[in-house]
Design a protein around this motif. Structure first.
Motif, PDB file in Angstrom:
ATOM      1  N   ASP A  78       0.811  -1.222   0.000  1.00  0.00           N
ATOM      2  CA  ASP A  78       0.000   0.000   0.000  1.00  0.00           C
ATOM      3  C   ASP A  78       0.845   1.272   0.000  1.00  0.00           C
ATOM      4  O   ASP A  78       0.426   2.304   0.539  1.00  0.00           O
ATOM      5  CB  ASP A  78      -0.948   0.026   1.214  1.00  0.00           C
ATOM      6  CG  ASP A  78      -1.993  -1.070   1.161  1.00  0.00           C
ATOM      7  OD1 ASP A  78      -2.444  -1.400   0.046  1.00  0.00           O
ATOM      8  OD2 ASP A  78      -2.358  -1.606   2.216  1.00  0.00           O
ATOM      9  N   ARG A  81      -1.307   3.812  -2.090  1.00  0.00           N
ATOM     10  CA  ARG A  81      -2.765   3.604  -2.075  1.00  0.00           C
ATOM     11  C   ARG A  81      -3.565   4.904  -2.051  1.00  0.00           C
ATOM     12  O   ARG A  81      -4.751   4.905  -2.410  1.00  0.00           O
ATOM     13  CB  ARG A  81      -3.153   2.733  -0.885  1.00  0.00           C
ATOM     14  CG  ARG A  81      -2.940   3.396   0.466  1.00  0.00           C
ATOM     15  CD  ARG A  81      -3.433   2.517   1.591  1.00  0.00           C
ATOM     16  NE  ARG A  81      -3.214   3.144   2.887  1.00  0.00           N
ATOM     17  CZ  ARG A  81      -3.577   2.597   4.035  1.00  0.00           C
ATOM     18  NH1 ARG A  81      -4.151   1.417   4.035  1.00  0.00           N
ATOM     19  NH2 ARG A  81      -3.347   3.214   5.178  1.00  0.00           N
ATOM     20  N   ASP A  82      -2.956   6.010  -1.615  1.00  0.00           N
ATOM     21  CA  ASP A  82      -3.672   7.294  -1.538  1.00  0.00           C
ATOM     22  C   ASP A  82      -3.488   8.146  -2.788  1.00  0.00           C
ATOM     23  O   ASP A  82      -3.712   9.361  -2.748  1.00  0.00           O
ATOM     24  CB  ASP A  82      -3.208   8.078  -0.300  1.00  0.00           C
ATOM     25  CG  ASP A  82      -3.551   7.365   0.990  1.00  0.00           C
ATOM     26  OD1 ASP A  82      -4.628   6.739   1.055  1.00  0.00           O
ATOM     27  OD2 ASP A  82      -2.744   7.407   1.937  1.00  0.00           O
ATOM     28  N   GLN A 105      -1.032  -1.538  -5.020  1.00  0.00           N
ATOM     29  CA  GLN A 105      -2.475  -1.674  -4.855  1.00  0.00           C
ATOM     30  C   GLN A 105      -3.148  -0.303  -4.934  1.00  0.00           C
ATOM     31  O   GLN A 105      -2.719   0.663  -4.314  1.00  0.00           O
ATOM     32  CB  GLN A 105      -2.766  -2.319  -3.499  1.00  0.00           C
ATOM     33  CG  GLN A 105      -4.204  -2.733  -3.308  1.00  0.00           C
ATOM     34  CD  GLN A 105      -4.365  -3.624  -2.090  1.00  0.00           C
ATOM     35  OE1 GLN A 105      -3.549  -4.493  -1.829  1.00  0.00           O
ATOM     36  NE2 GLN A 105      -5.421  -3.416  -1.338  1.00  0.00           N
ATOM     37  N   GLY A 106      -4.221  -0.221  -5.707  1.00  0.00           N
ATOM     38  CA  GLY A 106      -4.950   1.027  -5.874  1.00  0.00           C
ATOM     39  C   GLY A 106      -4.555   1.810  -7.111  1.00  0.00           C
ATOM     40  O   GLY A 106      -5.178   2.824  -7.439  1.00  0.00           O
TER      41      GLY A 106
END
Length: 255
Positions: A78, A81-82, A105-106
């Motif tokens: 992650d 992830r943001d 991820q993301g």
């Protein structure tokens, strides 16, 4: 007069809060990092910023992120992830030797360019790039050429003109060292070689167990034959009356 002072105080407090909210984003960035806008895309640059990890305070509307030429050693789960709007990610010329599963991820939805060239990658699971549609540059890393790398190459889309830079620094087969990996796998299927090796190992193990069972059975039969021979010799050595009694006892015991 008191009311005027109160209003001035409230106005000053409001101005202080406004200035603080404007200045905070600029001061929150890591040293050497700065935001900009390039070709209408929001860019965040941290090139040559002596970073040892992925920064946490990256604006979440960033489209292009440059973390190249730092000392980042690994990418944790992650890590990005943001950053749901990220289109390009440059991690080249770092010290990345490990990428955890879920590090990207993301990013699957929008990311179209991922540069991991000139790092210290030796072996990476294909799961680290799961669902990623970006074109990936994996060149100039000290790769171990084996089945794991073959699975990774088949799972990602390589960036144009980068495949020739994926060279075997080491290999499960010595003759492939120094050669471009795509050239090697044109003639060699590392995963089939691994499967054959595994099958042979299983056959050898099964043969070993089979040989042990046979050896035990042979030993058991010979031991029983020896015991029977000794018993017969013992019976022969007895006087005839006692021998018949012993033989009867032996027969009844067997029955």
């Amino acid at each position: 007069m008191g009311l005027l002072l109160q209003n001035l105080f409230l106005l000053s407090l409001l101005l202080f809060l406004l200035l603080g909210s404007c200045l905070h984003p600029a001061t929150a960035f890591p040293k050497g990092c700065y935001p900009s806008e390039e070709e209408g895309l929001k860019t965040f640059r941290c090139s040559n910023a002596q970073l040892t990890e992925v920064p946490r305070d990256i604006p979440n509307d960033t489209n292009k992120l440059y973390l190249d030429s730092n000392q980042i050693p690994f990418l944790p789960r992650d890590a990005f992830r943001d950053l749901p709007l990220l289109l390009e990610l440059d991690l080249s010329h770092n010290a990345i030797a490990r990428i955890e599963s879920g590090a990207f991820q993301g990013l699957a939805e929008h990311l179209h360019s991922l540069d991991l060239s000139s790092n210290r990658l030796v072996s990476v699971s294909k799961d680290a790039f799961s669902n990623l549609k970006a074109k990936v540059n994996l060149s100039n890393n000290p790769w171990l050429c084996d089945c794991r790398l073959q699975e990774l190459i088949r799972a990602v889309e390589l960036a144009a003109d980068s495949s020739g830079g994926i060279v075997c620094d080491s290999s499960t087969q010595e003759e492939h060292v120094g050669k471009a990996f795509l050239q090697v796998i044109a003639d060699t299927d590392f995963c089939n070689v691994y499967k054959r090796t595994t099958d042979i190992a299983m056959l050898v193990t099964m043969f070993g167990w089979f040989a042990m069972v046979i050896s035990y059975l042979v030993y058991y039969v010979r031991q029983n034959q020896e015991d029977a021979r000794r018993h017969l010799e013992y019976l022969k050595s007895l006087p005839s009356k006692q021998r018949r009694s012993e033989e009867s006892s032996t027969i009844s015991t067997v029955v």
